[in-house]
Design an enzyme around this catalytic site. Structure first.
Site, mmCIF file in Angstrom:
data_model
loop_
_atom_site.group_PDB
_atom_site.id
_atom_site.type_symbol
_atom_site.label_atom_id
_atom_site.label_comp_id
_atom_site.label_asym_id
_atom_site.label_seq_id
_atom_site.Cartn_x
_atom_site.Cartn_y
_atom_site.Cartn_z
ATOM 1 C CG ASP A 589 2.147 3.111 -5.559
ATOM 2 O OD1 ASP A 589 1.229 3.759 -5.061
ATOM 3 O OD2 ASP A 589 2.250 1.883 -5.372
ATOM 4 C CD GLU A 815 0.747 7.305 2.254
ATOM 5 O OE1 GLU A 815 0.471 6.388 1.478
ATOM 6 O OE2 GLU A 815 0.207 8.436 2.198
#
Length: 844
Positions: A589, A815
């Protein structure tokens, strides 16, 4: 090498589809923004294509997604070779064993069979003593519900599971047992027990005794009508239940006739009795709204009838031909509800129900639990107190594996595909099913391509047959070109969690081919012999054409500007809001790349992924005895070239900085500054970019080490090990940082609203790969083997300390982890690749 496609088109995302429409954030995106979480690719992109897509979506779901001919587009045609799921190893007893499961991970408890159109079941609950009860019905697993804990404590992926859920005033345990028998129908029988009890402290200071309303539903996706035994349902609850009769029954594929039996008990009784609602509807994906509507209608009916007190209950009625039934029971706590599903009704049904209730249920649950724990100790041995393994790791390791297995799901439907250059731009793919693990039940309950390679590293070690099943589903989704959509959003249930404008999957965007990580392990074991090796061989023989097509697609469509280089597509070179335009296709990302996207970029991590892919293809082809010539010869040449350390350093080594790097059009003089007109932060470049090494040091820089491309005697290895053990750079108390503290973009926001994502925090998947590589170099004779071993031990201790410590403190896997405090960040529970903690703890 393939031609580069046009720059400036919408990019991809690890979690979300890449097609973005400005200013149209859906509710899930808004929720992530409210929580300070990144929206993962739901950003402003090229205005022309975004506008075209917005027009297409505005003109309607029906026209664009269902009624256009698609056969002329190769990416909308299935790959023309035998399907892996047609292999005999996935039929018979295997199919029976895995037909039913907790395959609806986006709900706190949801079950369905792996069948295109069949039954789905689920559990809801609500505490009517809450003032906000109408908006607090628990059903979908949502981070915003703020449960103290939920997750599988034990789950073997086959026969049973035990889940704990902690709400504000009460706790629940849901226990599942499956049973095969000669008289059972397809998939066998199963039983679900729901135990609810007051939370500790919930009855202090004279607080009223907690009461819970449970809703259990069965829905037939194929619209088959069900029969409610209303008297049986009323008589199912209480201490003196007579001979059990089916509460619900019907006929649905693949079971034939089926029945649901229910029995409930509560220490305080069931003061408002039991109620129900029957509906005839094709929409079975999320029935929360249906329950709310039923409760509301019941209240209106009571008001019209002149009731002085109102009961929050379902209306006890059903539409003709109802294919959905919701059963409600309200109970003082503690209370227990048993539900038994019998598949294929016939002789012996009474005995089958008895085998899954009462003491018999307890005995089967205990037997499965003992077998699971013994197998876990053999497969993933944990030695607490040694080698940096903290106390409590065994419990955390078991929970990580269980939550990964309990997070597996099955979805059926078609992807929505974004075909660049086509009008209309979005078209439906063919209907198919996907059986896969999911990264996060609360945020990402569906399949993601690059996540799945990491999931399978753990699942294959636990259950090779189950792993092959998942891989078969993924590879069978391949298009005729070799393209695989990186995010599988199949059917209404999956799309429910993604705003519509972000559903389409772009056909020119790749994703890291992480499945080759587990395929390499599979190929390496082919010579070991035995049933599993033979099953692996049969799998790879049928998979070979698909794997070759996938590799070829990657090798051509992601080719870089010079021979031997590669470039991730669809970075946005027209953005005015991103500090460093995302490279979402890479999975990393917002990890910093060249500041100004161009066709001149060379992406280090992609070349390393392609090296793994080529090596694995040669490994598979050689093990299968395909012989020299043709594709294998070409693959051997590719693997040799991509493994050439000299070429790698020529393309990707920054000698001045002493590290591997990307190459591209870059300027360090880029910042976000307020726009005088709007006040919004916009990107400003103070000095023009030039072609150069990208000076950011982090996960991308480590890929040559991760893929074991650095020769064991090379001084480059020594420098990499020094960097990995430098606490001022990459090493943190929680593991290896995604970006060095010395990077100019360390911990920097990428836009005004998006916090840093891969800019310093610690991610378990990359740390696992680094740790695995360090162990390889520690085992390999050379001047740096001892240094590698020391670095591996240090890294393992740090990662386990963070992951185990945060689970014990918060009750969740996360996460990512903060690189200074080790605090969990982002989505939770995140039991996808964070479950690799189980492997890290077991691999000394």
């Amino acid at each position: 090498m393939g031609q580069s496609e046009r720059q400036g088109s919408p990019g991809g995302s690890r979690r979300r589809s890449s097609v973005g429409v400005p200013s149209r954030l859906g509710p899930a995106a808004q929720a992530r923004r409210t929580q300070g979480l990144p929206i993962k690719g739901w950003k402003r992109h090229g205005s022309i294509i975004a506008a075209v897509l917005a027009i297409g979506l505005a003109l309607g779901h029906r026209f664009f997604w269902h009624e256009r001919p698609v056969s002329k587009w190769p990416n909308l045609v299935p790959f023309p070779s035998p399907k892996l799921l047609d292999l005999q190893q996935f039929k018979g007893s295997h199919a029976e064993k895995y037909l039913w499961g907790t395959y609806r991970p986006g709900y706190y408890l949801g079950m369905r069979p792996r069948h295109p159109t069949s039954l789905v079941t689920g559990l809801m609950w609500v505490d009517f003593t809450r003032s906000d009860w109408f908006t607090s019905i628990r059903h979908e697993a949502l981070q915003s519900d703020d449960l103290g804990f939920y997750g599988w404590l034990e789950h073997d992926g086959e026969n049973y599971g035990i889940q704990q859920l902690e709400d504000r005033r009460f706790n629940m345990t849901t226990s599942l047992v499956k049973r095969q028998c000669k008289s059972c129908g397809a998939g066998g029988d199963w039983a679900l027990r729901v135990n609810a009890k007051p939370a500790q402290g919930s009855m202090a200071d004279g607080a009223p005794r907690p009461v819970v309303s449970l809703f259990f539903y069965v829905a037939a996706e194929g619209m088959e009508a069900m029969t409610l035994g209303a008297n049986a349902w009323k008589g199912a609850i209480g201490p003196d239940v007579e001979e059990p009769q089916p509460v619900l029954s019907g006929t649905s594929a693949p079971f034939g006739k089926w029945a649901l039996h229910v029995r409930g008990e509560g220490a305080g009784g069931f003061p408002t009795g039991v109620h129900w609602l029957g509906l005839r509807t094709p929409y079975t994906a999320n029935l929360t709204s249906a329950v709310k509507a039923g409760l509301r209608r019941s209240l209106f009916d009571q008001r019209r009838a002149g009731a002085e007190q109102f009961v929050l209950r379902l209306p006890d009625d059903a539409e003709p031909g109802s294919n959905v039934y919701v059963l409600q029971v309200q109970a003082w706590l503690p209370a227990s509800l048993d539900l038994v599903f019998t598949s294929g009704r016939g002789a012996g049904e009474r005995a089958r129900v008895a085998a899954l209730t009462g003491a018999a249920f307890n005995a089967q649950l205990a037997r499965h639990s003992a077998a699971f724990n013994a197998r876990l100790a053999r497969t993933f041995p944990v030695e607490e107190g040694r080698g940096g393994v903290p106390t409590g790791t065994r419990v955390v390791s078991k929970a990580a594996l269980s939550q990964l297995l309990g997070g597996m799901g099955y979805w059926f439907g078609h992807s929505i595909v974004w075909v660049v250059g086509n009008w209309p731009p979005v078209l439906p793919n063919w209907d198919a099913g996907i059986f896969t693990a999911s990264p996060s039940r609360s945020q990402f309950p569906r399949g993601f391509l690059w996540d799945e390679g990491f999931h399978q590293l753990l699942i294959r070690r636990w259950n090779p047959a189950l792993s092959r099943d998942v891989l078969a589903h993924w590879l069978d989704l391949m298009a005729s070109t070799g393209w695989i959509a990186r995010e599988q959003i199949l059917g209404d249930e999956a799309r429910l969690r993604v705003p519509k404008e972000f559903v389409p999957q772009p056909t020119k965007t790749a994703n890291p081919p992480s499945l080759f990580l587990v395929l390499s392990e599979m190929a390496a074991g082919l010579e070991s012999g035995g049933p599993e090796a033979e099953a692996d061989r049969a799998f790879l023989e049928v998979a070979w054409p698909r794997l070759l097509a996938w590799y070829t697609w990657l090798n051509t469509t992601q080719a870089g500007p010079v021979p031997g280089s590669f470039r991730w597509r669809q970075r946005d070179n027209a953005t005015t809001t991103e500090l460093n335009p995302r490279t979402l296709a890479s999975g990393l990302d917002d990890y910093p790349r060249a500041s100004h996207p161009s066709r001149d970029e060379r992406h280090l991590d992609l070349r390393c992924w392609m090296t793994l892919s080529a090596r694995t293809m040669v490994q598979i082809g050689t093990a299968l005895g395909l012989g020299r010539g043709g594709a294998l010869t070409s693959l051997q040449a590719d693997a040799a070239r991509l493994s050439d350390f000299g070429e790698l350093t020529a393309l990707h080594y920054d000698a001045a900085a002493g590290r591997f790097a990307d190459w591209g059009l870059h300027s360090e003089d880029v910042a976000l500054a307020p726009d005088p007109a709007s006040g919004e932060l916009v990107r400003q470049t103070a000095s023009p970019p030039r072609l150069q090494w990208v000076p950011h040091h982090g996960y991308v820089s480590l890929f040559p080490l991760i893929m074991r491309l650095i020769p064991p005697h090379s001084s480059h290895l020594g420098r990499e090990l020094d960097a990995l053990t430098d606490p001022g750079g990459l090493l943190s108390p929680a593991g290896i940082r995604s970006l060095s503290q010395r990077s100019s973009l360390y911990s920097k926001h990428n836009t005004q609203h998006d916090p840093p994502y891969w800019r310093g925090t610690v991610w378990i998947n990359i740390n696992y790969l680094v740790l695995d590589a360090l162990r390889f170099y520690a085992r390999t004779p050379g001047p740096y083997s001892q240094h590698a071993g020391t670095a591996a031990a240090q890294l393992r201790a740090a990662v386990l300390d963070a992951g185990v410590g945060q689970f014990r403190e918060t009750g969740f896997f996360w996460e990512q982890y903060n690189d200074t405090s080790s605090a969990g960040r982002g989505a939770h529970p995140f039991t996808g690749w964070t479950a690799l903690l189980t492997l890290i703890a077991a691999e000394a």
